[in-house]
Design a protein around this motif. Structure first.
Motif, short mmCIF file in Angstrom:
data_model
loop_
_atom_site.label_atom_id
_atom_site.label_comp_id
_atom_site.label_asym_id
_atom_site.label_seq_id
_atom_site.Cartn_x
_atom_site.Cartn_y
_atom_site.Cartn_z
N ASN A 76 0.82 -1.21 0.00
CA ASN A 76 0.00 0.00 0.00
C ASN A 76 0.86 1.26 0.00
N SER A 87 -11.76 7.64 -2.62
CA SER A 87 -11.89 9.02 -3.08
C SER A 87 -12.21 9.10 -4.57
N ARG A 114 -5.60 -0.44 -3.03
CA ARG A 114 -4.86 -0.86 -1.84
C ARG A 114 -5.33 -2.26 -1.44
N HIS A 131 -10.49 -0.34 -4.52
CA HIS A 131 -10.14 0.97 -5.06
C HIS A 131 -10.07 2.02 -3.94
N ASP A 132 -9.30 3.06 -4.20
CA ASP A 132 -9.30 4.22 -3.31
C ASP A 132 -10.72 4.81 -3.29
N ARG A 157 0.60 4.20 -2.83
CA ARG A 157 0.44 5.63 -2.54
C ARG A 157 1.56 6.45 -3.17
N PRO A 167 -4.34 4.06 -7.58
CA PRO A 167 -5.51 4.23 -6.69
C PRO A 167 -6.15 2.94 -6.20
#
Length: 329
Positions: free
Chosen positions: A62, A184, A73, A181-182, A66, A71
């Protein structure tokens, strides 16, 4: 990207084969889960067990994601991973199969009937019908609500190895939910990434004469124009540290070949969106006027229509019983 002779990019020149091999070795060492198969109570099950130090390995991966701007994790905490793995499996496949926790760090799931798209692709038995089935399943899965995202669900690791096709039923199903997925990202971007990850296997492996027709068949069957438009924006090569994960996603295929194919796909995707828009308009224009609608004021039938309705009502055996059986459509 800077170019040199024969269309090779500067990045490709600076990423030697030794680094590619080292990246492959590194990725293979990040085995967070061990997977085995057994028969329990007459059912074949897949057993996924978190390995020792899995949490540290997931956190290391992860950190790389980042730093590289990727995008996605891994679920690092075992309890979080098990909840997500079981929940996604049950949501998508619970009509016929089941998944459940077993022990402190294990998930058991019924083995799905069929073989992965990856197996068919490498064996040369992949068909357009299989790709259509995969596209339909992605479209269906992307319509589920996810509390985790607060919006539509997405897979996060939608490789062809995680799409199982059953030749007997013609149905495709999704498995393997240890990456997310992220949160955001908007849903459209997450869905486009799922399509991209699936297509990268096709771009990297399928022979020249087949890869583009296969890719287009998959996208046309998926059909969501907004997601396809977002996919067009993602059809580019990465830079920096993201190259390592890109190598994993493309099965370490030749970067020059992948770049050329992605450029071709990006051009054709734009045409596909235009084609589907025009085709939809053409279908709407060709629709015949309804025989129910009236040319007079809305809701006011013609006198002939009123007369005909009265006559048919009189012929009925009793009020409320139609003179003709209802039509089925």
């Amino acid at each position: 990207m800077p170019k040199r002779e024969k269309g090779t990019s500067l990045t490709e020149r600076l990423v030697p084969q030794a680094l590619t091999s080292a990246a492959a070795t590194f990725v293979n060492s990040l085995k967070i889960n061990s997977i085995s198969q057994k028969v329990r109570r007459g059912r074949r099950v897949v057993i996924k067990r978190r390995n020792i130090h899995s949490e540290q390995l997931a956190e290391l991966a992860n950190l790389y994601f980042r730093m590289s701007g990727i995008p996605i994790r891994f679920w690092s905490k075992v309890e979080d991973w098990r909840r997500w793995e079981i929940g996604c499996f049950q949501m998508l496949n619970g009509d016929r199969y089941r998944a459940f926790a077993s022990g402190a760090n294990t998930v058991c799931a019924d083995k799905l009937s069929g073989e992965s798209i990856w197996e068919h692709m490498n064996r040369g038995t992949l068909t357009r019908g299989m790709l259509e089935a995969a596209a339909y399943e992605f479209r269906r899965a992307h319509q589920f609500w996810s509390d985790e995202f607060g919006g539509p669900w997405s897979h996060g690791d939608a490789t062809t190895t995680n799409v199982i096709y059953n030749q007997r039923t013609g149905r495709a199903r999704l498995i393997d939910f240890e990456i997310i997925h992220d949160k955001s990202l908007p849903a459209t971007a997450r869905h486009a990434d799922d399509l991209l990850v699936f297509l990268l296997d096709i771009v990297g492996i399928v022979p020249d004469q087949q890869w583009l027709p296969f890719a287009l068949r998959f996208l046309d069957a998926y059909g969501n124009l907004d997601v396809i438009a977002e996919l067009k924006n993602q059809l580019g090569l990465p830079s920096g540290m993201a190259w390592i994960w890109w190598g994993v996603r493309t099965n370490f295929a030749n970067p020059a070949k992948v770049r050329q194919r992605l450029e071709k796909l990006r051009d054709v995707v734009a045409d596909l969106r235009h084609y589907r828009t025009v085709a939809a308009k053409r279908v709407r224009h060709k629709r015949r006027a309804s025989i129910i609608c009236q040319e007079m004021s809305p809701g006011i039938p013609r006198a002939s229509s009123r007369t005909r309705a009265i006559k048919e009502s009189a012929k009925a055996a009793s009020p409320g019983i139609p003179s003709k059986l209802p039509t089925t459509r």
